[in-house]
Design a protein around this motif. Structure first.
Motif, short mmCIF file in Angstrom:
data_model
loop_
_atom_site.label_atom_id
_atom_site.label_comp_id
_atom_site.label_asym_id
_atom_site.label_seq_id
_atom_site.Cartn_x
_atom_site.Cartn_y
_atom_site.Cartn_z
N GLN A 113 0.83 -1.21 0.00
CA GLN A 113 0.00 0.00 0.00
C GLN A 113 0.86 1.25 0.00
O GLN A 113 1.87 1.32 0.68
CB GLN A 113 -0.88 0.02 1.25
N HIS A 114 0.44 2.23 -0.76
CA HIS A 114 1.05 3.56 -0.66
C HIS A 114 0.04 4.61 -1.08
O HIS A 114 -0.88 4.36 -1.85
CB HIS A 114 2.32 3.66 -1.49
N GLY A 115 0.22 5.81 -0.54
CA GLY A 115 -0.74 6.88 -0.83
C GLY A 115 -0.35 8.14 -0.10
O GLY A 115 0.81 8.29 0.32
N GLY A 116 -1.28 9.04 0.09
CA GLY A 116 -0.97 10.31 0.75
C GLY A 116 -1.47 10.30 2.18
O GLY A 116 -1.55 9.25 2.83
N GLY A 117 -1.84 11.50 2.66
CA GLY A 117 -2.34 11.63 4.02
C GLY A 117 -3.59 10.79 4.26
O GLY A 117 -3.83 10.33 5.39
N SER A 118 -4.35 10.55 3.22
CA SER A 118 -5.61 9.80 3.40
C SER A 118 -5.33 8.34 3.77
O SER A 118 -6.11 7.72 4.49
CB SER A 118 -6.46 9.87 2.13
N LEU A 119 -4.21 7.80 3.28
CA LEU A 119 -3.85 6.42 3.64
C LEU A 119 -3.53 6.35 5.14
O LEU A 119 -3.82 5.35 5.80
CB LEU A 119 -2.66 5.92 2.81
N VAL A 120 -2.94 7.43 5.65
CA VAL A 120 -2.67 7.47 7.10
C VAL A 120 -3.99 7.38 7.85
O VAL A 120 -4.16 6.55 8.77
CB VAL A 120 -1.92 8.76 7.50
N GLU A 121 -4.97 8.19 7.45
CA GLU A 121 -6.30 8.18 8.08
C GLU A 121 -6.91 6.78 8.02
O GLU A 121 -7.44 6.27 9.00
CB GLU A 121 -7.23 9.16 7.34
N GLN A 122 -6.80 6.19 6.83
CA GLN A 122 -7.39 4.87 6.60
C GLN A 122 -6.77 3.82 7.55
O GLN A 122 -7.49 3.03 8.14
CB GLN A 122 -7.13 4.51 5.14
N LEU A 123 -5.44 3.88 7.68
CA LEU A 123 -4.78 2.89 8.54
C LEU A 123 -5.04 3.16 10.02
O LEU A 123 -5.00 2.23 10.84
CB LEU A 123 -3.28 2.84 8.25
N LEU A 124 -5.32 4.42 10.34
CA LEU A 124 -5.69 4.73 11.73
C LEU A 124 -7.00 4.04 12.09
O LEU A 124 -7.30 3.81 13.26
CB LEU A 124 -5.81 6.25 11.93
N GLN A 125 -7.80 3.73 11.06
CA GLN A 125 -9.06 3.01 11.26
C GLN A 125 -8.89 1.50 11.11
O GLN A 125 -9.84 0.75 11.34
CB GLN A 125 -10.11 3.48 10.23
N ASP A 126 -7.69 1.06 10.66
CA ASP A 126 -7.46 -0.36 10.44
C ASP A 126 -7.63 -1.11 11.77
O ASP A 126 -6.94 -0.82 12.75
CB ASP A 126 -6.04 -0.55 9.90
N PRO A 127 -8.57 -2.08 11.81
CA PRO A 127 -8.89 -2.72 13.10
C PRO A 127 -7.68 -3.38 13.76
O PRO A 127 -7.54 -3.32 14.97
CB PRO A 127 -9.95 -3.76 12.71
N LYS A 128 -6.81 -4.02 12.95
CA LYS A 128 -5.65 -4.68 13.56
C LYS A 128 -4.57 -3.68 13.96
O LYS A 128 -4.14 -3.61 15.10
CB LYS A 128 -5.06 -5.71 12.57
N LEU A 129 -4.16 -2.90 12.95
CA LEU A 129 -3.00 -2.01 13.15
C LEU A 129 -3.26 -0.98 14.26
O LEU A 129 -2.36 -0.68 15.05
CB LEU A 129 -2.68 -1.31 11.82
N SER A 130 -4.46 -0.45 14.31
CA SER A 130 -4.74 0.62 15.28
C SER A 130 -4.77 0.08 16.72
O SER A 130 -4.79 0.85 17.67
CB SER A 130 -6.07 1.30 14.95
N GLN A 131 -4.78 -1.25 16.87
CA GLN A 131 -4.74 -1.82 18.21
C GLN A 131 -3.30 -1.89 18.75
O GLN A 131 -3.09 -2.10 19.93
CB GLN A 131 -5.33 -3.25 18.21
N ASN A 132 -2.34 -1.73 17.84
CA ASN A 132 -0.94 -1.83 18.26
C ASN A 132 -0.42 -0.46 18.68
O ASN A 132 -0.51 0.51 17.92
CB ASN A 132 -0.10 -2.40 17.11
N LYS A 133 0.11 -0.41 19.90
CA LYS A 133 0.52 0.86 20.48
C LYS A 133 1.57 1.57 19.62
O LYS A 133 1.45 2.76 19.32
CB LYS A 133 1.09 0.60 21.88
N LEU A 134 2.60 0.81 19.21
CA LEU A 134 3.68 1.40 18.40
C LEU A 134 3.15 1.95 17.08
O LEU A 134 3.44 3.08 16.69
CB LEU A 134 4.74 0.34 18.09
N ALA A 135 2.36 1.12 16.40
CA ALA A 135 1.84 1.52 15.10
C ALA A 135 0.98 2.77 15.23
O ALA A 135 1.05 3.70 14.42
CB ALA A 135 1.03 0.39 14.48
N LEU A 136 0.20 2.80 16.29
CA LEU A 136 -0.69 3.94 16.51
C LEU A 136 0.11 5.23 16.71
O LEU A 136 -0.19 6.27 16.11
CB LEU A 136 -1.57 3.66 17.74
N GLU A 137 1.16 5.13 17.52
CA GLU A 137 2.06 6.29 17.72
C GLU A 137 2.60 6.77 16.38
O GLU A 137 2.60 7.96 16.08
CB GLU A 137 3.26 5.85 18.56
N GLY A 138 3.09 5.82 15.59
CA GLY A 138 3.68 6.15 14.30
C GLY A 138 2.66 6.80 13.38
O GLY A 138 2.95 7.82 12.72
#
Lengths: 514, 514
Positions: free
Chosen positions: A283-308
């Motif tokens: 995956q690659h994209g702009g700021g909207s991909l960041v928003e999208q991944l912030l909603q990602d059910p798995k990734l957003s549960q990880n503390k490190l990923a969320l910080e990043g």
């Protein structure tokens, strides 16, 4: 060597060996250690003679080809002129952002470099142990900077550093990769509010690539914490994070299929784990991909990923204010090889124009890169006190190759800055030329003369045309009698008499105008 | 290291060792060779883990002191600012004389450096043989230049080269001597009429020392042919010329008595021979001493000496035309350490003001030196084809120490060139600051901002005073509403509102004036 005396080499060798008492028993008579070791005074003269004989025979043996070491090269005056232009632009930009200069030795204690570069450590050049410390040539400018901060207990600094670094890579010289190459680094050390210095680093890369007019480019951005979080949610064992990260870094050079094979085959990851990683990193994209991944059910549960992800969101806001988002891409496959990164990472690539309509633009490799390394300074501090850092490195070698190719094709490169040649119209004017040129030099005028007593007038004009000198100051019998100097413009061939006492001012006036 | 996983280091080590099949039998399990060698793919992951354990234990063992290698140092921003000024003056002078730039790798094939530096060869830094060529760090910039000319079959070139060189000396750091130091070289290669390029080299040394205003100086001149001729007429055996020459070079550091003792005691010269040398080398003077020695019944009978004296006579004529003879001294004791000189040699020394009336001025060491080396290029040519060369090297380290001491005592050194700080008068103006600073950067204005969301106004002003930024561009609620920026002069504290659309022009106008 040329003055060893009237004896033949053999006779001299025999004589020397007869006279010689070896400094220690058992040492080979022609031991090369004599070169580095300390020989006591009485034996010294003869040891030197002995050494000379040895060197001479070495010389006869080797008959070596004159070259620069593998992976290195000289820069000729034309290349130096181009490099100066590029470096000036880079330094100007760094100074524009308030950076101070810093210089460090080209070698460091070996321990300083140990454990900083992951599997690339094998590329470090070590110095021979000549009875001193264990030393190695620096691999980059970042580790010496961190060492400098820790050593001097500096908590805050914005510095730039232009210098060579060395890596024992197998160079494919056509691609502009060398074992010795120049880096231009800008770094901001200190505890600040999040993403403000990081955004400035990206702005600097943008400004430099814009200024140098290298063609279209893209700056890929990612975050080590997002990568680690992603590995965790995909089920990579923590002790394999680094190796998997190195694999991900190869994407682009290798296909996803091959990278996947490395993960599954060599590292023993389960297929599902590799596929999970594959889904993310493609995956690659702009700021909207960041928003999208912030909603990602798995990734957003990880503390490190969320910080990043939250930091990247802020970063994109700042990059919007700087007006540079059109060149920024959030790319989850960006991993960067170096061990010391801890947060945001980035890499700028030049894009070639697509050969056919509809084709994706092709990257021609990284020309700038960097990231955040918050733990590196702490590794040098006895108490582990951290100084957060973020920085960038401009890959001037590749930029240099591109500009060189372009300039060779389009323009004549001026290698000197000489403003005037001091010439004579007739013979026997060396003294007058020397007096005049000394006057010009003393006034700060860039002037040359031919190193001949009586050069022909034509050869002097020819030299100007060859090297691009715009003016000729000519002395001859008439000029000397009339107290004038004939000033000739090489381009227009116009000649005009200038009073001897006004010649400095007139040359300064003319060179100011051009 | 931080991510080795949840296992303890010991458990992990045991596990790894159990799984591990050593790449070759008999190799020590913790052999450091793994670092440099190539490990086959299947064993690679574990070898890396093994390596990490080893490195970690190394780390625990060493607990080393963070420092730069012996005889080297970092240059901090203040020192870099001073160095930049000095190097700019030197480079400007070199360009004023029409020199082109050249760069060579910091290391050369070991053979390139062999046999060029006499007994100083032991000071060369060798690189570790890491399965490649035998390499060594360059000892000066002259030998690489000669190698470059021979390799590229260049018969004529005027180049300058600024770069570091390395010598494993026992540094007495107080005197400004380091193992890593910078040299600034200017050389003229090519077959020309005698003494014209040589005179220009001396003029350049004169100009640079004048420009840098280091105080009174003297340039000693001699000729290797005069030295050799003198040794011959005094009765030194030809095979001892080099050693005697090295002894003579020590005069100044050692008394004549000690030098004489070395000649007689260590080298076995007869007393009369040493005394004959002593009579000559204690002479120094101007052009008239050249005339006088041309009449010397013994010396003038020697072909080499006669050649050297005739050339020096011509040189003095040229130096008179250049108007610099008042700083030139013909000193028969000047020998220069390096093997490769063949003709004129010179060395500039700074003179301290005498402490008491009537005392001789004291030399504070060499700050520039050079000479003619007509055979060096030929040593690299397979057919021995010669390219006569003459050149000079500016010892910027010593100059740098002097200027640094002086500047520290008298003036505040500006380390950055920042023209304006973008500041906020109230909270919540980060976005406005970022938009404004991006505009300034895009216009090429040197601008900084504090990396805080809401820095206090006072801390922003304080930063300007601390770092010497002359202007502050201030945004606040009122300014935003009125569409203006408040521009403040740090020195005068005057503040004036500038229309937002005119702020770039106004800052450019103000920084142009100052």
């Amino acid at each position: 060597m040329q003055r060893l005396g009237p004896l033949s080499r053999e006779a001299w060798a025999t004589l020397t060996l007869q006279l010689l008492r070896p400094p220690c028993a058992g040492a080979s008579l022609l031991s090369p250690r004599v070169l580095g070791g300390l020989v006591q005074p009485p034996a010294r003269e003869f040891a030197e003679a002995r050494l000379k004989i040895q060197l001479e025979s070495d010389k006869e043996k080797s008959n070596f080809v004159i070259k620069t070491p593998k992976g290195t090269r000289d820069l000729n005056p034309q290349q130096m002129a181009i490099r100066e232009k590029i470096l000036n632009a880079v330094i100007r930009c760094f100074k524009c952002h308030g950076a101070k200069g810093l210089d460090t030795p080209v070698f460091e204690l070996k321990e300083v470099l140990t454990e900083k570069y992951g599997e690339n450590s094998r590329l470090i050049y070590d110095l021979k142990d000549q009875g001193g410390e264990l030393l190695a040539l620096r691999y980059d400018l970042t580790v010496p900077f961190a060492r400098y901060l820790a050593m001097n207990k500096i908590k805050k600094m914005k510095r730039y550093h232009i210098g060579k670094v060395w890596r024992r890579e197998n160079p494919s010289i056509n691609q502009g990769r060398y074992r010795e190459f120049c880096q231009c680094d800008f770094d901001i050390a200190g505890q600040f509010d999040p993403m403000i210095p990081d955004a400035e680093c990206l702005k600097i890369i943008y400004e430099i690539l814009n200024t140098l007019q290298l063609g279209d480019f893209l700056i890929k951005v990612n975050d080590r914490r997002i990568l680690d979080g992603m590995f965790a949610v995909c089920g990579v064992p923590e002790n394999k994070f680094r190796f998997v990260c190195s694999s991900v870094d190869k994407l682009g050079k290798m296909s996803w299929k091959d990278v996947r094979e490395e993960m599954v085959g060599k590292m023993g990851l389960a297929s599902e784990v590799a596929d999970c990683i594959g889904d993310y990193i493609q995956q690659h994209g702009g700021g909207s991909l960041v928003e999208q991944l912030l909603q990602d059910p798995k990734l957003s549960q990880n503390k490190l990923a969320l910080e990043g992800l939250r930091d990247l969101k802020l970063l994109f806001e700042y990059l919007t204010l700087f007006g540079i988002t059109e060149k920024i891409i959030f790319d989850l496959s960006l991993a960067r090889g170096l061990d010391y990164y801890t947060g945001v990472i980035y890499e700028a690539v030049l894009l070639q124009a697509p050969t056919r309509q509809g084709e994706e633009p092709l990257g021609v490799g990284s020309v700038a890169a960097g990231g955040r390394y918050d733990d590196l300074v702490g590794m040098f501090d006895p108490k582990g006190r951290k100084v957060p850092c973020v920085g960038l490195s401009i890959g001037v070698e590749r930029i240099f190759s591109i500009v060189e190719q372009r300039m060779e094709a389009t323009e004549k490169i001026q290698m000197t800055e000489t403003q005037v040649l001091v010439a004579a119209a007739q013979k026997n004017f060396l003294k007058e030329r020397m007096k005049l040129i000394a006057e010009l030099w003393d006034a700060g005028i860039k002037a040359e003369m031919l190193y001949k007593k009586d050069p022909s007038f034509l050869s002097q004009l020819h030299y100007c045309e060859e090297t691009g000198i715009p003016l000729v100051a000519i002395i001859g019998e008439r000029e000397l009698k009339d107290g004038v100097i004939k000033l000739r413009s090489v381009a227009s061939r116009e000649e005009v008499d200038i009073k001897r006492e006004n010649i400095v001012t007139e040359i300064q006036r003319r060179t100011c105008e051009s």
